[in-house]
Design an enzyme around this catalytic site. Structure first.
Site, mmCIF file in Angstrom:
data_model
loop_
_atom_site.group_PDB
_atom_site.id
_atom_site.type_symbol
_atom_site.label_atom_id
_atom_site.label_comp_id
_atom_site.label_asym_id
_atom_site.label_seq_id
_atom_site.Cartn_x
_atom_site.Cartn_y
_atom_site.Cartn_z
ATOM 1 N N GLU A 86 0.648 -1.424 0.027
ATOM 2 C CA GLU A 86 0.175 -0.340 -0.375
ATOM 3 C C GLU A 86 1.275 1.416 0.200
ATOM 4 O O GLU A 86 1.856 1.082 0.908
ATOM 5 C CB GLU A 86 -0.846 0.172 1.265
ATOM 6 N N ALA A 230 2.289 0.057 10.396
ATOM 7 C CA ALA A 230 1.889 -0.965 9.667
ATOM 8 C C ALA A 230 0.664 -1.782 8.599
ATOM 9 O O ALA A 230 0.174 -0.405 8.727
ATOM 10 C CB ALA A 230 0.957 -1.481 11.464
ATOM 11 N N MET A 231 0.355 -2.830 8.441
ATOM 12 C CA MET A 231 -0.109 -2.612 7.059
ATOM 13 C C MET A 231 -1.935 -4.241 7.454
ATOM 14 O O MET A 231 -0.402 -5.231 7.786
ATOM 15 C CB MET A 231 0.935 -3.216 6.431
ATOM 16 N N ASN A 233 -2.195 -6.630 5.436
ATOM 17 C CA ASN A 233 -2.477 -7.702 4.431
ATOM 18 C C ASN A 233 -3.264 -8.312 4.667
ATOM 19 O O ASN A 233 -3.224 -8.983 5.958
ATOM 20 C CB ASN A 233 -0.940 -8.103 3.865
ATOM 21 N N HIS A 265 -6.747 -2.018 15.220
ATOM 22 C CA HIS A 265 -6.768 -1.523 13.993
ATOM 23 C C HIS A 265 -6.347 -2.581 12.816
ATOM 24 O O HIS A 265 -7.721 -2.402 11.973
ATOM 25 C CB HIS A 265 -5.344 0.007 13.874
ATOM 26 N N GLU A 266 -5.229 -3.108 13.222
ATOM 27 C CA GLU A 266 -4.993 -3.657 11.651
ATOM 28 C C GLU A 266 -6.032 -4.415 11.663
ATOM 29 O O GLU A 266 -6.414 -5.386 10.387
ATOM 30 C CB GLU A 266 -3.872 -4.636 11.542
ATOM 31 N N HIS A 269 -8.739 -3.683 10.031
ATOM 32 C CA HIS A 269 -9.347 -3.805 8.507
ATOM 33 C C HIS A 269 -9.584 -4.343 8.230
ATOM 34 O O HIS A 269 -10.000 -5.290 6.600
ATOM 35 C CB HIS A 269 -7.580 -3.121 8.632
ATOM 36 N N GLU A 288 -10.183 4.165 6.788
ATOM 37 C CA GLU A 288 -9.043 4.691 7.573
ATOM 38 C C GLU A 288 -9.294 5.730 8.668
ATOM 39 O O GLU A 288 -9.244 5.434 9.977
ATOM 40 C CB GLU A 288 -7.532 5.552 6.372
#
Ligand code: BAL
Ligand code: ZN
Length: 875
Positions: A86, A230-231, A233, A265-266, A269, A288
């Site tokens: 991203e 962080a991400m 995926n 949070h991650e 998502h 977001e």
């Protein structure tokens, strides 16, 4: 990699970044193609001509992940490979329609050396893992398949020598999910808190939103080199290691809290971002803003709601309000961008979350849940827009939401001007409101701007500090018609729906003149409130308001008024407000007679009431506060910093004994407790930290020894860092000693080293720039590690005394650093440039100094990311 997507044209245009990719081969339906008539490779794309559906397209690319210092695409962190796709990293791996609305299923096969890369991960489920068949091969391979269609930005791959910490979670429908946190082997003992946070997040999302996890496996990987926090995926979250690893010796209470919040949070998502994603990057806040709102609620439900709300508002004001006053000001749904990486901003995230919170306030908890359920029912599996979200909220809301959509399209922080009058004859309180919108960027001419829908949460206090009951309020519409709204019986807070540029609410059946009006309770809208209140009214609210946020806010307002009066040399006002502030701080420190508790109120809330607004918070508020005034709106940051420090000292002097008593009481209370990163003890530590800072700032000769003793006896990182921070702003020898001790003891712990760099960078000791420059060559510093760059260079820019040094040395240091970092990592250099984007808010001495450096940067050949920010800072 195999991906399914539909071809809509005979020429297929695929995104790709030729600065890293070397195209090896393109095959269509098994046949290699070549030559300009068949395909063209340009800097940012590959065009394949005359493709007919259906077709299998096989593309082979090569690139050097080791030299990928931008940390976008596939890169190396230490000895491991990982990805960050991203927003547009996937095009640095292969040619692809790299847009969030192209959803595909992915099957990924990884081949690697068995010994160096025993662990090979990708999204979804492991289909097979095997040794490569030839007898003496050292290679092995793993194939993963993700059944959920997803955009390329959610693709992930990790390979390395990693250790697993495993646990499970049983979902509400009884499915067991395997949870794995992968770290470098020497860090495996630091994952317990992250794992517990993940389990709590999974449970909370089921309980609060009815959302269950949709695969059998959830992986988190901690890496040291990562641009973001962080991400998300799909099923393979990749995290900056500072947001996973924690022990009492390496993480502060704040780090523990951030880990819990970001793990949440991650995870959240998975539904708000992955199952429903964005149609294009202009819609970034759709996922977001909503996910930040969800992680904020997660923290509030698990811990103290008011304390969390205050922290969130402080963060919003210091970062997002400042952004609104900068060259980077943009709406929650931006109108344009050059590099989307530059738009992972406080406006998209934090203001976006405030927009969701306003829906929540207006709809109420139950209807909001109903609307969210409808959002999932209607849009699961789609790439959506903020308009889609607005549509479901409007459909369910019983309050018409006209004007609300402007929160997405209009940039800037509205000013809400309020005045009130008690009408004795009719027993009503008249509340007159006006909203003033900021001067917009060119894209939004003033005449096209409309009023925004501002929910104004309001309560009234009597002379004893009790809430007055509310029954109804009336509002005269533009048409002249008066609408009266009845509020629920027993209500003491009414949410007034203010949707015009100006209007009057009449609160009915108010039997006596309220001693004080409590406006914008819980900060019900992201606005700057102008409401004239006396020091007495603010003190009354600080002591009695049943809304804890507004108790805090009243002390903050006293502090803002004290600081602004000193800044503008209105000495009478300064004295009045400083005295009122000291009294309020003294009141907050009160303890119950014969009580074992350190303070009457929650110590965490007391710490917040005692803290003065930061310079970042004060700047935009001060500018806003004086918009009606003939005074110079351009700030002198050194003067502002000086008067703020003076306010800290004056109030601390007035209550020095109370501070010392409470400091001793917190020390004693903490001594009885074994360290835990939650519960009342975190509040005690934060109060203790607040006090030691005040005392050292008041008189370092008298109190630095106390901070040094606190440092030496600390049994956890929180108290150690609090003491070190207090000492870092002093010139005493204790400072050098503590810093040396810290480094010698913790030099092998990367997270501690980063904290050590940061605390020195933020120091307010004059001429600290030379020390920070020297640290660039310290053995512990590495320009390729974003965490270290953010700590040292980013940290330096938050020290007003040094960043704004009158000789321009701070600005020069930032520009020099940006030039160096930009060669390595443009996303990071662009972020470092943030402080320059507020140049136009300052008096000429400072503005010209920043502009001089910005022009220097403009002449250099910067990356696209950095140039965009430089351009915006100069406009
Ligand atoms: N999507 C980028 C990282 C985050 O906001 O979760
Ligand atoms: Zn996010």
């Amino acid at each position: 990699m195999q991906c399914d997507f539909f071809l809509g044209a005979t020429s297929l245009i695929l995104d790709g970044d030729a600065s890293i990719l070397s195209l090896q081969q393109v095959c269509i339906n098994g046949e290699e193609i070549s030559g300009d008539t068949k395909m063209q490779v340009e800097q940012d794309k590959l065009t394949i001509h005359n493709v007919t559906e259906p077709a299998e397209i096989r593309i082979t690319t090569r690139f050097n992940a080791k030299e990928n210092t931008e940390l976008a695409g596939l890169y190396k962190s230490g000895d491991n490979f990982c990805t960050q796709c991203e927003a547009e990293g996937f095009r640095r791996i292969t040619y692809f329609p790299d847009r969030p609305d192209v959803m595909s299923t992915y099957t990924t096969t990884i081949h690697a050396d068995r010994e160096k890369f025993p662990v090979m991960l990708s999204n979804g489920n492991l289909v097979s893992k095997q040794k490569v068949s030839s007898k003496d091969s050292s290679m092995h391979s793993a194939t993963w398949h993700d059944p959920w269609p997803k955009p390329s930005y959610l693709f992930a791959l990790v390979a390395g020598n990693l250790t697993a910490t495993r646990d499970t979670f049983c979902t509400q429908s009884g499915k067991n999910v395997d949870l794995v946190i992968w770290t470098d082997p020497h860090n495996a003992h630091l994952t317990a808190h992250a794992m517990y946070s993940l389990q709590r997040a999974m449970k909370w999302d089921e309980d609060r939103f009815g959302l269950e996890y949709d695969l059998d496996l959830f992986n988190i990987v901690a890496v040291d080199d990562f641009n973001m926090g962080a991400m998300e995926n799909k099923s393979l979250n990749v995290f900056n290691s500072r947001l996973v690893l924690a022990s009492p010796d390496t993480a502060t209470d704040l780090s523990y809290e951030q880990i819990e919040s970001v793990v949440g949070h991650e995870y959240f998502h998975n539904w708000t971002g992955n199952r429903i994603t964005c149609r294009d990057w202009f819609q970034l806040s759709l996922k977001e803003g909503l996910t930040v709102f969800r992680d904020q609620e997660f923290t509030m439900d698990l811990h103290s709601r008011p304390v969390a709300r205050i922290n969130d508002v402080r963060n919003l004001r210091s970062r997002q309000f400042a952004e609104d006053k900068s060259g980077m000001s943009h709406p929650v749904r931006p109108i344009s961008y050059e590099k989307i990486d530059n738009f992972y901003t406080a406006t998209i995230y934090e203001k976006g979350a405030e927009v969701i919170r306003m829906y929540y306030t207006l709809l109420g908890k139950e209807k909001f849940r109903k609307a969210i359920d409808l959002y999932f029912e209607r849009h699961d599996g789609q790439a959506c827009t903020t308009d889609d979200f607005f549509a479901v909220m409007s459909e369910v809301s019983s309050v018409p939401l006209d004007g609300f959509e402007r929160w997405y399209t209009q940039a800037g922080t509205p000013v809400l001007k309020a005045s009130s009058e008690y009408l004795k004859d009719t027993q009503q309180l008249r509340l007159s409101l006006q909203q003033v919108l900021p001067t917009p960027p060119e894209a939004h001419p003033v005449e096209h701007m409309g009023p925004q829908f501002i929910p104004v949460s309001t309560g009234l206090l009597d002379d004893n500090g009790n809430d007055l009951p509310l029954t109804s309020y009336s509002y005269q519409e533009d048409s002249g018609q008066t609408i009266t709204t009845t509020v629920d019986q027993g209500t003491t807070t009414a949410v007034l729906p203010f949707k015009a540029f100006s209007g009057e609410f009449l609160i009915n059946n108010v039997p006596q003149k309220p001693a004080a009006v409590s406006l914008l309770r819980d900060f019900s809208a992201p606005v700057v409130l102008h409401y004239n209140q006396t020091a007495e009214e603010l003190q009354h609210l600080a002591k009695h308001d049943s809304n804890p946020f507004n108790r805090y806010e009243s002390t903050q307002k006293l502090a803002r008024l004290a600081i602004s009066a000193s800044y503008y040399q209105e000495s009478n006002h300064a004295t009045t407000f400083n005295e009122a502030l000291a009294t309020t701080h003294g009141n907050a420190l009160e303890r119950e007679d014969n009580s074992k508790t350190v303070t009457k109120l929650d110590p965490a809330a007391v710490a917040q009431m005692l803290s003065l607004p930061s310079i970042e918070e004060l700047g935009p508020l001060l500018i806003q506060d004086i918009t009606d005034s003939p005074k110079d709106p351009l700030l002198d940051p050194l003067l502002l910093n000086g008067v703020r420090t003076q306010a800290i000292q004056t109030t601390a002097e007035a209550i020095e004994n109370d501070l010392l008593q409470t400091f001793n009481a917190t020390t004693e209370a903490l001594h009885q407790l074994e360290y835990e990163p939650h519960g009342v003890q975190t509040g005690l530590r934060s109060l203790k930290g607040q006090i030691i800072n005040r005392l050292v700032a008041l008189d370092e000769h008298k109190h630095a020894n106390r901070a040094h003793a606190m440092f030496e006896t600390a049994t956890n990182m929180t108290e150690r860092m609090m003491a070190l921070t207090a000492l870092s702003h002093s010139t005493s020898n204790y400072r050098t000693d503590a810093l040396d001790q810290f480094y010698q003891r913790w030099r092998t712990e990367q997270l501690n080293v980063i904290a050590w760099l940061g605390v020195q960078a933020r120091s307010e000791v004059v001429n600290n720039v030379s020390k920070v420059r020297a640290l660039l060559s310290h053995e512990s510093f590495d320009m390729r590690t974003p965490n270290k760059v953010y700590a040292l260079i980013g940290g330096f820019s938050t020290s007003p005394a040094n960043f704004h040094a009158a000789d321009g040395s701070g600005y020069e240091f930032l520009a020099d650093s940006v030039l160096a970092v930009d060669q390595i990592n443009p996303q990071v250099s662009a972020r470092l440039l943030g402080p320059f984007t507020t140049a136009n808010n300052y008096q000429p001495l400072y503005r010209d100094g920043m502009v001089q450096q910005l022009l220097r940067l403009e002449r250099a050949s910067l990356s696209g990311n950095a140039s965009e920010i430089v351009g915006k800072a100069l406009r």
